[in-house]
Design an enzyme around this catalytic site. Structure first.
Site, PDB file in Angstrom:
ATOM      1  N   ARG A 141      -6.167   3.964  11.731  1.00 22.24           N
ATOM      2  CA  ARG A 141      -5.974   2.535  11.961  1.00 22.24           C
ATOM      3  C   ARG A 141      -6.951   1.978  12.976  1.00 22.24           C
ATOM      4  O   ARG A 141      -6.942   0.786  13.254  1.00 22.24           O
ATOM      5  CB  ARG A 141      -4.565   2.321  12.475  1.00 22.24           C
ATOM      6  N   ARG A 165       0.696  -8.370  13.719  1.00 18.73           N
ATOM      7  CA  ARG A 165       0.276  -7.179  12.964  1.00 18.73           C
ATOM      8  C   ARG A 165      -0.927  -7.497  12.075  1.00 18.73           C
ATOM      9  O   ARG A 165      -1.823  -6.675  11.913  1.00 18.73           O
ATOM     10  CB  ARG A 165       1.439  -6.645  12.119  1.00 18.73           C
ATOM     11  N   LYS A 223       0.829  -1.212   0.000  1.00 17.04           N
ATOM     12  CA  LYS A 223       0.000   0.000   0.000  1.00 17.04           C
ATOM     13  C   LYS A 223       0.860   1.258   0.000  1.00 17.04           C
ATOM     14  O   LYS A 223       0.497   2.251  -0.621  1.00 17.04           O
ATOM     15  CB  LYS A 223      -0.997  -0.006   1.152  1.00 17.04           C
TER      16      LYS A 223
END
Ligand code: ADP
Length: 236
Positions: free
Chosen positions: A103, A189, A28
């Protein structure tokens, strides 16, 4: 472009914001930077800004280093300050490309408040979320081949290798493997990404403002299809 002064900010018509979502190692950041080169907005990668602090050895860097190393999320207050400081600079008034922010729900709410402060106009200005779709299996395979530079450049030994082995094309410094690019940390993650970011992606989807691109292709091919989709939506 029409500019009006309002509440200390210069109001620029037709602002554009793009928010990139994608699991770690989805590419990304590469896509966000390619799009930024084309649109000449401001590129804001919270991860890269945090890593710069870590490498500089600043107080903030020392504070966040163990968090980054373990693949946990840095506190919202820190992230919000970094984003606000950058978005309020003059060169960001025409818009920005976000990589790694927001996020979680709190950061998303913060972004909405901040854009309001910056006079985001629902009718005239544009905001889109872009999801770079890559499966977990591919992520784990890719990430071990990723190399980074302190300047923020990211390479992939197969898809986007540096011109000189081990050296950054942009600044010539030595490339390294990120501390958080280890198998067990990646697992963590990925878990955080699915738990925290997926609901945000759904939010943009429900608003009709989500663009999804298949990220399991070469960077150039992904960018071409992304630009096509953005043009079709008259987003660029
Ligand atoms: P990736 O998407 O590959 O995980 P990033 O460079 O976006 O990489 O982020 C690296 C690390 O920086 C994250 O694991 C987290 O510790 C921290 N970070 C980056 N952006 C944020 C954010 N918006 N909120 C909290 N932590 C963040």
């Amino acid at each position: 472009m029409v500019c009006l002064r309002a509440n200390n900010y210069i109001k620029i018509m037709n602002k554009k914001y793009f928010i990139f979502f994608g699991p770690p190692g989805s590419g990304k950041g590469t896509q966000a930077e390619m799009l930024d080169k084309r649109l000449k907005l401001v590129y804001i990668s919270t991860g890269s800004l945090l890593r710069k602090e870590v490498h500089s050895g600043s107080a903030l860097g020392r504070k966040v280093r163990p968090i980054l190393k373990d693949g946990r999320l840095v506190g919202n207050k820190i992230i919000e300050k970094i984003v606000k400081d950058r978005l309020e600079k003059r060169d960001a008034f025409a818009g920005a490309i976000f990589d790694g922010f927001p996020r979680n729900k709190e950061q998303q709410e913060f972004l909405k408040r901040l854009l309001k402060e910056l006079h985001f106009d629902e009718k005239k200005d544009k905001i889109y979320a872009i999801q770079v779709d890559v499966g977990d299996k591919e992520v784990k395979h890719r990430i071990t081949r990723r190399r980074s530079c302190v300047c923020g450049q990211v390479y992939h030994l197969d898809y986007n290798p540096p011109k000189i082995e081990g050296k950054c094309n942009k600044c010539g410094k030595a490339l390294f493997t990120r501390e958080d690019d280890k198998a067990d940390v990646i697992e963590h993650r990925l878990k955080i990404y699915h738990k925290r970011s997926q609901p945000l992606i759904k939010y943009w989807h429900d608003l009709g403002k989500l663009i999804t691109v298949n990220g399991e292709r070469k960077p150039k091919a992904i960018q071409i299809s992304l630009v096509k989709k953005l043009k079709k939506l008259k987003a660029i």
